[in-house]
Scaffold this motif. Structure first.
Motif, PDB file in Angstrom:
ATOM      1  N   GLY A  90       0.012   7.493  -0.651  1.00  0.00           N
ATOM      2  CA  GLY A  90       0.833   6.284  -0.660  1.00  0.00           C
ATOM      3  C   GLY A  90       0.523   5.356   0.500  1.00  0.00           C
ATOM      4  N   THR A 111      -4.870   7.296  -8.814  1.00  0.00           N
ATOM      5  CA  THR A 111      -3.899   7.067  -7.745  1.00  0.00           C
ATOM      6  C   THR A 111      -2.505   6.818  -8.308  1.00  0.00           C
ATOM      7  N   ASN A 113      -0.446   5.102  -6.277  1.00  0.00           N
ATOM      8  CA  ASN A 113      -0.066   4.228  -5.176  1.00  0.00           C
ATOM      9  C   ASN A 113       0.329   2.822  -5.631  1.00  0.00           C
ATOM     10  N   LYS A 114       1.625   2.603  -5.812  1.00  0.00           N
ATOM     11  CA  LYS A 114       2.100   1.299  -6.305  1.00  0.00           C
ATOM     12  C   LYS A 114       1.976   0.215  -5.254  1.00  0.00           C
ATOM     13  N   PHE A 137      -4.280   4.424 -12.705  1.00  0.00           N
ATOM     14  CA  PHE A 137      -3.067   4.348 -11.863  1.00  0.00           C
ATOM     15  C   PHE A 137      -1.792   4.428 -12.702  1.00  0.00           C
ATOM     16  N   SER A 140       1.583   4.970 -11.052  1.00  0.00           N
ATOM     17  CA  SER A 140       2.123   3.995 -10.105  1.00  0.00           C
ATOM     18  C   SER A 140       3.337   3.253 -10.644  1.00  0.00           C
ATOM     19  N   LYS A 214       6.222  -2.602  -8.838  1.00  0.00           N
ATOM     20  CA  LYS A 214       5.899  -2.117 -10.182  1.00  0.00           C
ATOM     21  C   LYS A 214       5.805  -3.275 -11.171  1.00  0.00           C
TER      22      LYS A 214
END
Lengths: 439, 439
Positions: A90, A111, A113-114, A137, A140, A214
């Protein structure tokens, strides 16, 4: 019947906290079904975690060898024997450097990771595309709900008109609890913290920042435009009171923290704030820590995706789904299929341009002709009234609940300023946007 | 920013009815966004339809050249210049022969054919895998809802425990209307026919056959076992009366035609029949012609996918999504990624093995001790009562509504036989399975 490809997909994990541990657990516990479905063995080859001793203990408890740990991240991001890098630490840095390095070394990346994707998604996707590797992602946004693949692949034939989402479980839990129990915000926040749904410092969730990231990711994908987190208008839920929830309910509405993204001919609107939506809207029935994403698209029409938006295993479900997709591409020598498709880059509308209905709660002087004064004042700003209800008396004052017709935010802000200057108005206590455009 | 691959993906369409026309319309209307997202131009190269003159007129009305039509299907399934074959004629033959021939000639295939996939899916998937082409069928279940890709790819890390679906819009419309209006089945069926939701001969829908095919497809994918339509236990909605709907509502339940598929250690259960589910279950709020699929999986937890399950454009959305996926594989020389993953092939449970609660509506003698007789009779078959309500009197008779505890269907069937032999029981009018396992 089972065919087992010779090739093994070697995964290097960066981060072994809650989500990393869940990912390892899922890869271990469901290894057989994953191998059978993917026609490939997916193996955790190496793990890097700053808190190595803590992480090692956890890894061993799930049957993984402590030998998997490395004290240098380069042994993952620059190692010849790693196929897929899973980044679950993150934050922006060092995650960005790690991912870029892995891509340059020809590794596909998965990932959750947002923060990173919401701010530097374009850059990272372009890097992956240039090298011909995958950058996935799914985790995320909205945890286990497979909304990203749906938007990017299954629904790729559609123009999306609208994406609405309950994409933060903490705030949805708090608002659901407030509605169910009649308790006030502070009480329900404390409860969420006691249950581990909210952090000790809950700002990221309750101020809407997490949801904004998001929504930036979802809107970018749906509208093929670069939308970063800082372009999203944000308001949190701190000012929502039990009174507003009760009155909303009386009027047939439910209050949710919604992300709303809309596509227009020449521009895009993306905002996160509390919204009163019709209680019969599918999003209104999404309770507790569940997430849901509602989309409206030209061919598909209306659709909704509901599920757990966070948590160790739902998030792991999304990550391992991505690892399997990346792994299949690698085993079949297919190369990555990342494409950075921000080819529209429309202008982002200012919140002042947004049009909607508004719910206002005012404390006013308890005498005749007050409503006439109010209607006259806001009428000068082109705001007209749809519904008016007089509620409680509080001391000398009366409580008035209004719902306006659709109006531009700009006009509404001016009308509220005017209301606060009226002698008969003591205070404009609450202002909440109303969306019943789907009814 | 827009990169346009040199290669064009040439589509051959078999069938140009409602769904075929919608597919062509979507490919035409949204050509630009599809090209930008797919990095590829997708072009309708040839069309075959038995009713050529009617189809030609339609094609021309949407700007397509009448020259696209061929009077020989071989010009599509065996032609060198076709990359993707879209089959939208439905039914088993000649669709199966067409698809097999296309696969043998190295073409990827996109189909909306639930009948075919529910009966011969394994055979066709194996054929596609052997040749290395794609066989996609997203449109065969739940129209525009991207549930098949979700199960096969995004959620591939999960063991699925349960798949429940409202997968037939016609019956969902009828049941929603009965609940909303209080009208009887025949009235709401006629209404559905008038609106074009139900066919003149509605058997396929109202007897649950259409839903059974879709559940066979979903259960096969989720549980990696070959489940054909004829293995699915089916009951339709013809016997549901307005009384049952009213009493269900009173008890906190909603009646839906559900497909329910469950995975057990050694076996699988797949059935389609009316079910009373808790009115707070997400599926209970799915109304009108909407479809929804609810899944429960070990990592993901509970999730639901909601959208339009039929209609020209939602179905076209799924088909064109599949064409784009197949087209990307072709353009990037990736080959197909079809895998026929029925590697488990568990035994299918007989309906008699299924355990659930039951709702019974009986007409009984209107005198004392009747309930004692009934409880005693069913008790001998291990059926015990959870809820008992006495409803209307009808002439000399009283109406009794019972909900049992969980019991095996086998025992329940015997208990019902015994009840019908009791002197105090005039008739067992309704028997509906109750599922509140998610509460």
């Amino acid at each position: 019947m089972i065919k087992l490809a010779e090739r093994i997909v070697n995964v290097g994990m960066i981060g072994f906290g809650t989500v990393g541990g869940g990912t390892a657990k899922l890869l271990t516990d469901n290894a057989e079904i994953i191998r059978d479905r993917a026609d490939t063995r997916i193996k955790i080859k190496r793990i890097y975690d700053k808190k190595e001793s803590w992480a090692k203990e956890r890894a061993v408890s799930m049957g993984l060898s402590p030998e998997l740990f490395t004290d240098s991240v380069d042994n993952i991001i620059a190692a010849d024997d790693i196929d897929v890098v899973v980044e679950v630490i993150g934050g922006i840095e060092p995650a960005m450097t790690y991912i870029k390095t892995a891509i340059i070394h020809g590794k596909s990346v998965v990932t959750a990771n947002k923060d990173l994707m919401a701010s530097f998604g374009e850059e990272l996707l372009a890097a992956a595309e240039a090298v011909g590797v995958d950058l996935f992602f799914e985790a995320s946004v909205a945890g286990g709900i497979p909304i990203i693949k749906a938007i990017k692949e299954s629904l790729a034939a559609n123009h999306f008109h609208k994406v609405m989402g309950i994409v933060n479980g903490t705030t949805n839990y708090i608002l659901s609890e407030m509605a169910a129990s009649g308790a006030d915000f502070d009480v329900c926040l404390a409860q969420a913290q006691a249950l581990g749904y909210a952090e000790a410092n809950p700002t990221n969730d309750i101020d809407g920042l997490d949801a904004a990231r998001k929504m930036a990711i979802l809107a970018s994908l749906a509208f093929n435009s670069r939308i970063t987190a800082d372009m999203v208008y944000v308001e949190g839920i701190k000012n929502i009171t039990k009174w507003d929830i009760a009155y909303a309910n009386e009027l047939g509405y439910t209050i949710k923290l919604l992300g709303i993204a809309k596509d227009y001919e020449d521009s895009i609107e993306v905002r996160v704030h509390p919204v009163m939506i019709s209680s019969s809207h599918p999003l209104a029935t999404v309770n507790d820590a569940f997430n849901a994403v509602f989309v409206e698209a030209d061919a598909l029409g209306k659709a909704m995706f509901l599920g757990r938006g966070a948590g160790e295993m739902p998030t792991a479900s999304a990550i391992v789904g991505d690892i399997i997709s990346a792994g299949k591409h690698i085993v079949h020598n297919l190369g990555g299929q990342t494409s950075c498709s921000y080819f529209k880059n429309k202008r982002i509308r200012d919140i002042k341009e947004v049009e909607c209905k508004y719910y206002l709660r005012l404390m006013v002087a308890d005498r005749t002709m007050v409503l006439a004064h109010i209607a006259d004042a806001i009428g000068r700003r082109d705001v007209s009234l749809d519904t008016v209800i007089q509620k409680r008396s509080v001391g000398d004052l009366a409580e008035l609940v209004l719902i306006t017709h659709e109006v531009k935010e700009d006009s509404m802000l001016q009308a509220i300023k005017d209301l606060n200057n009226l002698a008969v108005v003591d205070d404009v206590v609450s202002v909440i946007r109303v969306d019943d455009s789907d009814n």
